[in-house]
Design a protein around this motif. Structure first.
Motif, PDB file in Angstrom:
ATOM      1  N   UNK A   1     -32.966 -72.192   2.678  1.00  0.00           N
ATOM      2  CA  UNK A   1     -32.501 -73.507   2.505  1.00  0.00           C
ATOM      3  C   UNK A   1     -32.246 -73.799   0.996  1.00  0.00           C
ATOM      4  N   UNK A   2     -31.507 -74.816   0.683  1.00  0.00           N
ATOM      5  CA  UNK A   2     -31.242 -75.270  -0.749  1.00  0.00           C
ATOM      6  C   UNK A   2     -32.109 -75.266  -1.720  1.00  0.00           C
ATOM      7  N   UNK A   3     -33.581 -75.888  -1.285  1.00  0.00           N
ATOM      8  CA  UNK A   3     -34.357 -76.062  -2.250  1.00  0.00           C
ATOM      9  C   UNK A   3     -35.436 -74.714  -2.406  1.00  0.00           C
ATOM     10  N   UNK A   4     -35.178 -73.991  -3.178  1.00  0.00           N
ATOM     11  CA  UNK A   4     -35.923 -72.894  -3.141  1.00  0.00           C
ATOM     12  C   UNK A   4     -37.457 -73.080  -3.505  1.00  0.00           C
ATOM     13  N   UNK A   5     -37.858 -74.107  -4.561  1.00  0.00           N
ATOM     14  CA  UNK A   5     -39.149 -74.331  -4.755  1.00  0.00           C
ATOM     15  C   UNK A   5     -39.971 -74.795  -3.581  1.00  0.00           C
ATOM     16  N   UNK A   6     -39.141 -75.826  -2.760  1.00  0.00           N
ATOM     17  CA  UNK A   6     -39.957 -76.235  -1.594  1.00  0.00           C
ATOM     18  C   UNK A   6     -40.128 -75.329  -0.395  1.00  0.00           C
ATOM     19  N   UNK A   7     -39.090 -74.430  -0.427  1.00  0.00           N
ATOM     20  CA  UNK A   7     -39.211 -73.231   0.537  1.00  0.00           C
ATOM     21  C   UNK A   7     -40.391 -72.591   0.287  1.00  0.00           C
ATOM     22  N   UNK A   8     -40.707 -72.126  -1.131  1.00  0.00           N
ATOM     23  CA  UNK A   8     -41.891 -71.260  -1.405  1.00  0.00           C
ATOM     24  C   UNK A   8     -42.925 -71.901  -1.040  1.00  0.00           C
ATOM     25  N   UNK A   9     -43.204 -73.212  -1.256  1.00  0.00           N
ATOM     26  CA  UNK A   9     -44.520 -74.040  -0.881  1.00  0.00           C
ATOM     27  C   UNK A   9     -44.700 -73.990   0.664  1.00  0.00           C
ATOM     28  N   UNK A  10     -43.519 -74.032   1.471  1.00  0.00           N
ATOM     29  CA  UNK A  10     -43.890 -73.823   2.878  1.00  0.00           C
ATOM     30  C   UNK A  10     -44.143 -72.541   3.423  1.00  0.00           C
ATOM     31  N   UNK A  11     -43.561 -71.615   2.375  1.00  0.00           N
ATOM     32  CA  UNK A  11     -44.044 -70.228   2.920  1.00  0.00           C
ATOM     33  C   UNK A  11     -45.329 -69.974   2.585  1.00  0.00           C
ATOM     34  N   UNK A  12     -45.968 -70.482   1.404  1.00  0.00           N
ATOM     35  CA  UNK A  12     -47.337 -70.286   1.266  1.00  0.00           C
ATOM     36  C   UNK A  12     -48.324 -71.087   2.011  1.00  0.00           C
ATOM     37  N   UNK A  13     -47.860 -72.293   2.833  1.00  0.00           N
ATOM     38  CA  UNK A  13     -48.590 -72.964   3.919  1.00  0.00           C
ATOM     39  C   UNK A  13     -48.529 -72.039   5.316  1.00  0.00           C
TER      40      UNK A  13
END
Length: 272
Positions: free
Chosen positions: A160-172
């Motif tokens: 997805x375009x927002x890498x930082x947000x994607x990493x937060x979801x991955x941590x969830x």
């Protein structure tokens, strides 16, 4: 924006659990066949399947051991284990299959009982994985083989375009598991326990080419809700992530991958 909720995991009831485990097994069938080859099971072997679930491996491995071999299917969930027993009966493998309820921390077997010990997608859920590994080593005969396969959940990648947000979801997503980085820890743990001939085998999985499959396998709707509840995500971030997923689906760009780690080894032969 209700489409994600339609594919929410079906909960912890038995039918929902069996459906989810069977779906995962279906999407990893070819890879699991490769793992069975690595186990080098031969006729007459005694095999332990720790965390057998609804008997995903029972039919194939039960046939590999032949009429003189035995497969012991172990799971902490007696209801799921009953499904494994039923499936073994349907495959006419009842005589070579035993089902045992255990969480793996104190296996009810004498030492050196099995030629092969196997476990798949179990260690991510364990609070004390090295204790369970030590038990598997104890019940494996000298020269016997162990194969453990699990996921390194840090390798979840969603395009997805927002890498930082994607990493937060991955941590969830990782936070849903007691031992989320189980895969990367296996080699070190088995080395410390004295296993020999250790070998690491990696497999990256694409979790479906469409949104429905990715949502179901990753339980992403639940992940986002739990992330908000735990304060790891804001409601706005959750909504933005959902919208980005649906846009990716509409444009045929759904991309989600994770890497499985399988480690094989042998219990050292007894010293003369």
């Amino acid at each position: 924006m209700t489409r994600l909720a339609e594919y929410r995991d079906h909960g912890d009831d038995l039918p929902g659990k069996i459906k989810h485990l069977d779906t995962v097994a279906r999407y990893t069938a070819d890879y699991r066949q490769h793992l069975y080859n690595l186990m080098e099971v031969t006729e007459g072997d005694a095999v332990l399947d720790l965390g057998c679930g609804p008997g995903t491996s029972a039919t194939l491995v039960g046939r590999l051991v032949g009429p003189e071999g035995r497969l012991v299917a172990v799971d902490k969930d007696s209801a799921v284990l009953a499904v494994a027993r039923q499936r073994a009966e349907e495959a006419a493998l009842t005589e070579r299959l035993a089902c045992v309820v255990s969480d793996g921390t104190a296996l009810p077997f004498v030492g050196d009982s099995f030629d092969v010990c196997y476990s798949e997608n179990v260690f991510m859920h364990l609070e004390d994985p090295e204790r369970v590994l030590a038990e598997l080593l104890r019940v494996t005969r000298p020269g016997g083989r162990i194969l453990i396969r699990d996921i390194d959940h840090a390798t979840l990648s969603i395009g997805l375009p927002e890498a930082e947000l994607e990493r937060k979801v991955a941590a969830c997503w990782a936070a849903k598991h007691a031992n989320p980085y189980a895969g990367r820890k296996l080699l070190g743990s088995l080395t410390r326990l004295g296993m020999s001939n250790l070998s690491v085998h990696l497999k990256a999985f694409r979790l479906g080419k469409d949104l429905n499959v990715a949502l179901y396998l990753l339980q992403l709707d639940d992940v986002l809700d739990e992330g908000v509840a735990a304060g790891r995500l804001t409601p706005e971030e959750s909504a933005r992530f959902r919208e980005a997923l649906e846009q990716a689906s509409d444009s045929g760009q759904v991309y989600a991958t994770m890497t499985a780690v399988a480690v094989t080894g042998c219990k050292p032969s007894a010293t003369p």
